[in-house]
Design an enzyme around this catalytic site. Structure first.
Site, PDB file in Angstrom:
ATOM      1  N   GLU A  55       0.819  -1.219   0.000  1.00  0.00           N
ATOM      2  CA  GLU A  55       0.000   0.000   0.000  1.00  0.00           C
ATOM      3  C   GLU A  55       0.851   1.266   0.000  1.00  0.00           C
ATOM      4  O   GLU A  55       0.536   2.235  -0.675  1.00  0.00           O
ATOM      5  CB  GLU A  55      -0.958   0.003   1.198  1.00  0.00           C
ATOM      6  CG  GLU A  55      -2.084  -1.032   1.118  1.00  0.00           C
ATOM      7  CD  GLU A  55      -1.674  -2.404   1.625  1.00  0.00           C
ATOM      8  OE1 GLU A  55      -0.507  -2.580   2.037  1.00  0.00           O
ATOM      9  OE2 GLU A  55      -2.525  -3.318   1.613  1.00  0.00           O
TER      10      GLU A  55
ATOM     11  N   HIS B 182      -9.982  -4.948  10.724  1.00  0.00           N
ATOM     12  CA  HIS B 182     -10.667  -4.751   9.435  1.00  0.00           C
ATOM     13  C   HIS B 182     -11.981  -4.027   9.714  1.00  0.00           C
ATOM     14  O   HIS B 182     -13.018  -4.364   9.171  1.00  0.00           O
ATOM     15  CB  HIS B 182     -10.958  -6.086   8.743  1.00  0.00           C
ATOM     16  CG  HIS B 182      -9.757  -6.751   8.147  1.00  0.00           C
ATOM     17  ND1 HIS B 182      -8.660  -7.103   8.877  1.00  0.00           N
ATOM     18  CD2 HIS B 182      -9.482  -7.128   6.869  1.00  0.00           C
ATOM     19  CE1 HIS B 182      -7.763  -7.673   8.081  1.00  0.00           C
ATOM     20  NE2 HIS B 182      -8.238  -7.698   6.857  1.00  0.00           N
TER      21      HIS B 182
END
Lengths: 344, 332
Positions: A68, A136
């Site tokens: 990322e 998450h």
């Protein structure tokens, strides 16, 4: 899947897909970069937003390694050289990895360069507590609203999602779009349990929704409820119940989290004199803290009661459904807060 | 081990015309003069901020940038004055920037660590270690998608090779075959920590194997060796033969920043590298060529000194930004 199959009433996943398709057709410098976004036979990203787009845009749907920091940085570099990349993380929690690139490079480049560099970069991130435990699930907006040079928006329905994504692509600045996992309307193997209907009628013609405007979604006179994403849907539902009790609530989808649209918010606050802010995510240091302070600084003479916040407790997002439900604000907690502030 | 030159034989200069060689010399002298002058102004207290300087590393910046086209881009670091000058930024716009003037290359909003000028092919330098590496890959991705023939040369130090950004950024360039040359200036120290304390690799160019790209270690104090390695790498990446990782061995003749006295650099090591000073090495070789003599080199040095001194006088009087500049240039 072919775009022609999409009906007029679309989910957020579908309307975002349509927006990306139309923008990529319109402008050859638009491209997508992310993990698992364009794998034939794959998922179209974690929540199906780019499903099938690789068929039409084989060379503009770049599947990345799990890196990322790397591909957000690459998005910034490409944007500085005249492209208009759309990069996404599969889960908002992963934004901590490219945070250096977002905060130190994307947001500051224009200022540091004395106004000579443009970074027309779109970033997308799904957030929300959805049965996945602590990593998450976080509401990440709080970490990005205080970053000068960065625009931050949240989309709560399919109409806004399409129009805001188009505005973001056409904007010459970095824009971070937050989306909610329970609002996508993802289908098939990527469907979410507990999903909430956020579909909209989508007009045929090209349209945009501004990046800096809140939306008054329900007019009312006694109290203003400010929220975004999933909490906006819960606020709308709470407002229906309140109406049955004779309480007339105005509900605003804040949408633009940085900058806040104090014009729209202020008009409402002057009318109602009471504000309840609803936020998914820990109360301390949240978006609602900034919003509450901003409202008090601007409109204190109009206030009939102190601002009231409904937010999650200051704990990590738990896994087990019974605790997760207790973590996330819900309509009953909103009702309780509004009843209290009305009596003030 | 990479051969480290104690002299540059004139045979290696035979293929080059004198103007080109003298330009390399002049650019290195310009960087040295600029850095020494800035150091004096900083220590004297007349210049604001902090400084990270590159005395002793002139050959890396000049050798690499001489192999680039004008419309190629570079990314740089907090130690970026040399890269900027080598890419064509003027001493004037940089001094103005260091004095915080509106006529600086970033209107006084960048400063020492963010020198850049888009029209000269240098994005504002990135002062987070390794932070420019993913950026460089993205810039080259844009060049490839737009089918221009530009490339990016990405400068960073030995310390950056431990950062995730190094591994993630180069991986992207490798898998997409992007036109980038990654230039690791190994000056043996990340701030005060010696490189052998933080890696087991003998050569940092061996990292290239982990990306599946070509890597090469070169004497970074030999400007001709740097130029030749860079030219080859630039050509490969421009032709679509993938990114290249160059490790340039060099040495910082000054502190990491500000008033750092470098007590961590060993005396023997210092002497060995100071004896191989890139400007002296190259200057000695040049004066052995027929047609170039010491007087000519001295003329270059004098001219640069004078230009620098004049630029300082101007920079110190350049207008400072008005206070409403504080809140401009946030958004495009």
């Amino acid at each position: 899947m072919a775009v022609a199959e999409i009906t007029k009433r679309l989910s957020i996943a579908e309307s975002l897909r349509q927006a990306i398709t139309e923008e990529m057709r319109r402008d050859p410098t638009v491209f997508c970069m992310g993990e698992d976004i364009g794998v034939p036979g794959g998922w179209g990203g974690a929540f199906t937003v780019t499903l099938g787009l690789e068929e039409e845009f084989a060379d503009r749907l770049l599947d990345t390694p799990i890196a990322e920091l790397g591909f957000f940085g690459a998005g910034i570099g490409a944007a500085m050289m005249g492209m208009r990349p759309i990069v996404d993380v599969q889960y908002g929690d992963f934004l901590f990895l490219p945070m250096d690139q977002i905060v130190n490079n994307a947001a500051k480049m224009r200022y540091m360069s004395g106004g000579t560099v443009k970074v027309p970069l779109v970033m997308r991130a799904p957030i929300g507590a959805t049965g996945r435990g602590s990593q998450h699930a976080q509401s990440m907006e709080r970490y990005f609203i205080g970053v000068p040079g960065l625009k931050v928006v949240a989309v709560s329905n399919a109409y806004d999602a399409k129009g805001i994504l188009k505005s973001a692509v056409r904007d010459d600045n970095p824009v971070l779009i937050f989306e909610h996992k329970l609002l996508y309307g993802s289908k098939g193997a990527r469907a979410e349990s507990g999903a909430v209907d956020a579909t909209s009628e989508i007009p045929d013609e090209d349209y945009t929704v501004p990046l800096d405007k809140a939306a008054v979604c329900r007019e009312g006179s006694q109290v203003t409820i400010l929220s975004w994403l999933l909490m906006h849907h819960y606020s709308m539902s709470a407002a229906e119940s309140l109406a049955n009790e004779g309480i007339d609530a105005e509900v605003i989808d804040v949408r633009s989290l940085s900058p806040f649209d104090y014009e729209t918010i202020g008009a409402s606050v002057r009318k109602t004199g009471r504000v309840v802010i609803v936020e998914e995510g820990p109360k301390t240091g949240g978006v609602s803290a900034e919003l509450a302070a901003g409202i008090m600084e601007r409109f204190s003479e109009n206030m009939l009661a102190p601002v009231h916040r409904v937010a999650s407790p200051d704990v990590p997002v738990p896994f087990t459904p019974v605790l997760e439900d207790a973590y996330r604000p819900d309509p009953p907690r909103i009702l309780e807060a509004v009843r209290k502030i009305i009596q003030h | 081990m990479t051969q480290l030159a104690t002299n540059i034989s004139i045979g290696r200069l035979s293929g080059y015309d004198h103007d080109f060689l003298l330009r390399l010399y002049e650019q290195m002298v310009q960087i040295r003069e600029f850095e020494e002058g800035v150091k004096y102004l900083f220590l004297q207290g007349s210049m604001p901020g902090t400084i990270h300087q590159c005395q002793g590393q002139e050959a890396t910046a000049v050798g690499v940038c001489s192999a680039l086209n004008e419309d190629d881009f570079i990314t740089s670091t907090f130690r970026g004055h040399g890269h900027a000058l080598a890419k064509g930024l003027s001493m004037e716009e940089m001094l103005n920037e260091l004095y915080g003037a509106t006529s600086g290359c970033c209107k006084g909003k960048g400063g020492s660590m963010h020198m850049g000028n888009m029209s000269k092919g240098m994005v504002p330098a990135i002062a987070i270690v390794g932070g420019g590496i993913p950026l460089a890959s993205g810039m080259s991705l844009a060049f490839k998608m737009k089918k221009t023939s530009q490339i990016t040369a990405c400068f960073f130090g030995d310390g950056a090779t431990s950062e995730g950004a190094f591994h993630e950024g180069i991986t992207l360039a490798a898998i997409w075959n992007l036109p980038v040359v990654f230039v690791c200036e190994n000056n043996l120290y990340g701030a005060s920590t010696r490189v052998d304390k933080v890696t087991r690799l003998k050569k940092l160019s061996d990292h290239a194997d982990s990306f599946g790209i070509r890597g090469e270690t070169v004497d970074g104090n030999d400007v001709i060796a740097v130029y030749e390695a860079a030219r080859k790498a630039v050509e490969e990446s421009r032709n679509g033969d993938g990114p290249v990782l160059l490790e340039l061995l060099t040495y910082r003749r000054t502190g990491h920043s500000r008033r750092d006295a470098c007590h961590y650099q060993h005396t023997d090591e210092k002497k060995e590298w100071f004896d191989r000073d890139p400007i002296d090495l190259f200057g000695r070789a040049l004066t052995q060529l027929s047609g170039i003599d010491e007087n000519q080199l001295e003329g270059i040095r004098d001219r640069i000194t004078q230009q620098f001194e004049e630029a300082v006088v101007v920079a110190q009087k350049e207008p400072q930004p008005s206070l409403d500049e504080l809140t401009t240039d946030i958004f495009a």
